[in-house]
Write an enzyme that holds these catalytic residues in place. Sequence first.
Site, PDB file in Angstrom:
ATOM      1  N   ARG A  75       1.006  -1.092  -0.066  1.00 25.42           N
ATOM      2  CA  ARG A  75       0.026   0.023   0.007  1.00 25.42           C
ATOM      3  C   ARG A  75       0.997   1.269   0.076  1.00 25.42           C
ATOM      4  NH1 ARG A  75      -3.229  -3.213  -1.210  1.00 25.42           N
ATOM      5  NH2 ARG A  75      -5.299  -3.505  -0.804  1.00 25.42           N
ATOM      6  N   GLU A 115      -2.743   7.477  -5.078  1.00 23.03           N
ATOM      7  CA  GLU A 115      -2.907   7.103  -6.195  1.00 23.03           C
ATOM      8  C   GLU A 115      -4.383   6.959  -6.545  1.00 23.03           C
ATOM      9  OE1 GLU A 115      -3.536   2.385  -5.575  1.00 23.03           O
ATOM     10  OE2 GLU A 115      -1.591   2.960  -5.334  1.00 23.03           O
ATOM     11  N   HIS A 168      -0.129  -0.201  -9.476  1.00 23.72           N
ATOM     12  CA  HIS A 168      -0.865  -1.169  -8.702  1.00 23.72           C
ATOM     13  C   HIS A 168      -1.198  -2.375  -9.367  1.00 23.72           C
ATOM     14  CE1 HIS A 168      -3.095  -1.005  -4.684  1.00 23.72           C
ATOM     15  NE2 HIS A 168      -2.918  -2.492  -4.928  1.00 23.72           N
TER      16      HIS A 168
END
Length: 331
Positions: free
Chosen positions: A233, A262, A294
Site C-alpha cells: 500500500r 494513487e 498497482h
Amino acid sequence: MEILAFGVQADEKPLIERAFEGHHEVRCLDVFLNEDTALIAAGHEIISTSVNADLGARVLEILAAGGTRMIAQRSTGFNNIDLDVAGRLGMTVARVSYYSPYSVAEFAWTLAMAVNRRIVRASTRTRDFDFRLDGLMGRDMHGRTAGVLGTGKIGEAFTRIARGFGMRLLGWDVAENPACTELGMTYVPKEQLLAESDLVTLHVPLMPQTQHLIDAAALKAMKDDAILVNSSRGGLIDTAALVAELREGRFTGVGLDVYEAEAGLFYVDRSLEAIEDDTLARLVTFPNVLVSSHQAYYTEDAVGQIVEATVRNVLDYRAGRRSENVLVPRS
C-alpha cells in the site's frame, strides 16, 4: 437481481461475467465509485467495488439512500471503507481475505530485478538502437541481504524466492512466521533490518499503526545503495521524504507498484492531462525509480480467485451466511 460492479478492468470483465453466470446478472462499469458516481448505484441492493473506490462516509450515505445494502469489495485491503459508518447504516461489507500470494511476491521481485539490472533504461535504449552498456551495471543478489517487512503469506512467498537467490534473510513482523524461520530467516528489530538490508520489501497492511512505516528516519537508516520495493500500500512510505532522499542521490533503485495518493490516478488514462501531483511527477523523473500502476495482484490466477470469492460473498449474503470475508455483518 442485478449486481453492479464498479472499477472493472477490461481483462477482468469476462472473468466476472462468467463467475456470476447462473447466479445473478452483473453489470460491469469501468468507472470507479466515488461521490460523483455513487448515484449510478441507485436501486441496486448489492454492488462490487475495487480497491481504489471511495467508500467514505458521504459515498456510503448516498449508496444507502439509493437502496444499497451490501458491498462486495474485490480486494484484501479495506482501508478505503469507513466500516463504522457502514455498520451504522446497516450495510454488509465483505472483502476477499485470500488470493494467490505468488502474484504479488513475484511482481515485487520483478520490480527489484528491473531496477537492479536497469531493465527499463536498457529497453528504452535498444529501441533507439543504442546498445551501449554505460550506466547499466547491476549487482548479484546472491550473498546479499533481503529484509522483509511483513512475513504473512505474501512475505513468505517473497522469502522463498529470496532464499532461492541465495540471500541472507531478515524479517520483521508483529509475529514470527515459522515457515520463514525454517527458510533461514532471522527476525530482528526494524531499525536493524533497514540498516543491514541490501533489498527492503514491504508486505504489511495499511493501518494507522503502519502509516508511513518508512518515514524520513527509516529512509535515512537504510544503506545508500539499497533497493526499496513497495507492492503493498502506498501509505506505507512517506513519498515526500523518499523524494528528498532520492534528490540526494541515494538508493540503487526504488520499485513502487503503489502510491499513497494513487486514488483518482491509477487505473485510468491521464496521458493527455497535466498531472497536478507534484510529488508523483517528480518521483517518476528519477532514473533509478520504477513506478507501476498497482498491478502486482493482476494475474489470471489471482484475479480469478478474487472474482470467485466475490461471488461467494454475494451468495453468502443472500443466504444469510457469514464467512471470514465479512467485515461488517448483516444487521
